[in-house]
Design a protein around this motif. Structure first.
Motif, PDB file in Angstrom:
ATOM      1  N   GLU A   3     -37.940   5.079   6.107  1.00 53.84           N
ATOM      2  CA  GLU A   3     -36.808   5.344   5.224  1.00 53.84           C
ATOM      3  C   GLU A   3     -37.333   6.212   4.090  1.00 53.84           C
ATOM      4  O   GLU A   3     -38.246   5.821   3.372  1.00 53.84           O
ATOM      5  CB  GLU A   3     -36.258   4.045   4.659  1.00 53.84           C
ATOM      6  CG  GLU A   3     -35.530   3.204   5.669  1.00 53.84           C
ATOM      7  CD  GLU A   3     -34.153   3.742   5.995  1.00 53.84           C
ATOM      8  OE1 GLU A   3     -33.507   4.330   5.105  1.00 53.84           O
ATOM      9  OE2 GLU A   3     -33.740   3.590   7.157  1.00 53.84           O
ATOM     10  N   PHE A   4     -36.759   7.391   3.947  1.00 54.97           N
ATOM     11  CA  PHE A   4     -37.194   8.291   2.884  1.00 54.97           C
ATOM     12  C   PHE A   4     -36.450   7.986   1.598  1.00 54.97           C
ATOM     13  O   PHE A   4     -35.247   7.738   1.603  1.00 54.97           O
ATOM     14  CB  PHE A   4     -36.947   9.752   3.276  1.00 54.97           C
ATOM     15  CG  PHE A   4     -37.881  10.252   4.338  1.00 54.97           C
ATOM     16  CD1 PHE A   4     -39.199  10.540   4.035  1.00 54.97           C
ATOM     17  CD2 PHE A   4     -37.438  10.434   5.631  1.00 54.97           C
ATOM     18  CE1 PHE A   4     -40.066  11.002   5.011  1.00 54.97           C
ATOM     19  CE2 PHE A   4     -38.292  10.896   6.612  1.00 54.97           C
ATOM     20  CZ  PHE A   4     -39.609  11.179   6.306  1.00 54.97           C
ATOM     21  N   ALA A   5     -37.180   8.009   0.489  1.00 54.00           N
ATOM     22  CA  ALA A   5     -36.571   7.857  -0.830  1.00 54.00           C
ATOM     23  C   ALA A   5     -35.994   9.206  -1.246  1.00 54.00           C
ATOM     24  O   ALA A   5     -36.454  10.260  -0.801  1.00 54.00           O
ATOM     25  CB  ALA A   5     -37.613   7.396  -1.829  1.00 54.00           C
ATOM     26  N   ASP A   6     -35.011   9.174  -2.091  1.00 47.68           N
ATOM     27  CA  ASP A   6     -34.375  10.418  -2.540  1.00 47.68           C
ATOM     28  C   ASP A   6     -35.113  11.084  -3.693  1.00 47.68           C
ATOM     29  O   ASP A   6     -34.843  12.226  -4.004  1.00 47.68           O
ATOM     30  CB  ASP A   6     -32.931  10.147  -2.975  1.00 47.68           C
ATOM     31  CG  ASP A   6     -32.034   9.801  -1.800  1.00 47.68           C
ATOM     32  OD1 ASP A   6     -32.334  10.232  -0.667  1.00 47.68           O
ATOM     33  OD2 ASP A   6     -31.025   9.109  -2.023  1.00 47.68           O
ATOM     34  N   ASN A   7     -36.051  10.367  -4.305  1.00 49.45           N
ATOM     35  CA  ASN A   7     -36.659  10.879  -5.525  1.00 49.45           C
ATOM     36  C   ASN A   7     -37.918  11.716  -5.322  1.00 49.45           C
ATOM     37  O   ASN A   7     -38.517  12.161  -6.284  1.00 49.45           O
ATOM     38  CB  ASN A   7     -36.976   9.718  -6.470  1.00 49.45           C
ATOM     39  CG  ASN A   7     -37.931   8.723  -5.855  1.00 49.45           C
ATOM     40  OD1 ASN A   7     -38.188   8.748  -4.660  1.00 49.45           O
ATOM     41  ND2 ASN A   7     -38.464   7.835  -6.673  1.00 49.45           N
ATOM     42  N   ALA A   8     -38.354  11.926  -4.088  1.00 48.36           N
ATOM     43  CA  ALA A   8     -39.558  12.726  -3.827  1.00 48.36           C
ATOM     44  C   ALA A   8     -39.346  13.544  -2.557  1.00 48.36           C
ATOM     45  O   ALA A   8     -38.630  13.115  -1.650  1.00 48.36           O
ATOM     46  CB  ALA A   8     -40.773  11.828  -3.676  1.00 48.36           C
ATOM     47  N   PRO A   9     -39.978  14.717  -2.485  1.00 44.98           N
ATOM     48  CA  PRO A   9     -39.856  15.526  -1.269  1.00 44.98           C
ATOM     49  C   PRO A   9     -40.396  14.769  -0.049  1.00 44.98           C
ATOM     50  O   PRO A   9     -41.350  13.987  -0.157  1.00 44.98           O
ATOM     51  CB  PRO A   9     -40.723  16.749  -1.554  1.00 44.98           C
ATOM     52  CG  PRO A   9     -40.940  16.763  -3.022  1.00 44.98           C
ATOM     53  CD  PRO A   9     -40.824  15.352  -3.491  1.00 44.98           C
ATOM     54  N   ARG A  10     -39.795  15.009   1.081  1.00 41.11           N
ATOM     55  CA  ARG A  10     -40.220  14.309   2.308  1.00 41.11           C
ATOM     56  C   ARG A  10     -41.669  14.595   2.655  1.00 41.11           C
ATOM     57  O   ARG A  10     -42.387  13.701   3.090  1.00 41.11           O
ATOM     58  CB  ARG A  10     -39.295  14.666   3.467  1.00 41.11           C
ATOM     59  CG  ARG A  10     -37.948  14.011   3.305  1.00 41.11           C
ATOM     60  CD  ARG A  10     -37.069  14.217   4.488  1.00 41.11           C
ATOM     61  NE  ARG A  10     -35.826  13.487   4.235  1.00 41.11           N
ATOM     62  CZ  ARG A  10     -34.875  13.320   5.098  1.00 41.11           C
ATOM     63  NH1 ARG A  10     -34.985  13.837   6.298  1.00 41.11           N
ATOM     64  NH2 ARG A  10     -33.793  12.651   4.787  1.00 41.11           N
TER      65      ARG A  10
END
Length: 77
Positions: A3-10
């Motif tokens: 699950e990727f967080a929205d606050n950092a680039p993938r």
């Protein structure tokens, strides 16, 4: 996939996961880290995103690249 967080680039999040795996011994020194194809499949990202993560790890000294063989964990990591 993670699950990727929205606050950092993938690419940064992938690099962080790989760095954690290096730190916990999942990828010991001088062993190959997953290939670009393996990373794109595992994380469900474009190859350019996975490539940027690998490049970042190399620039930070966590990995090194052997032409034609792939990326490997540095001894200092």
């Amino acid at each position: 996939m993670i699950e990727f967080a929205d606050n950092a680039p993938r690419w940064q999040q992938i690099a962080d996961v790989l760095r954690a795996r290096i730190a916990d011994g999942t990828y010991p020194p001088d062993t190959r880290v997953p290939s670009l194809v393996q990373l794109t499949a595992e994380f469900g990202v474009a190859s350019v995103t996975a490539q940027k993560a690998l490049r970042h790890l190399r620039e930070e000294g966590d990995t090194y690249t052997v032409q034609g063989l792939g990326s490997f964990v540095s001894r200092r990591a």
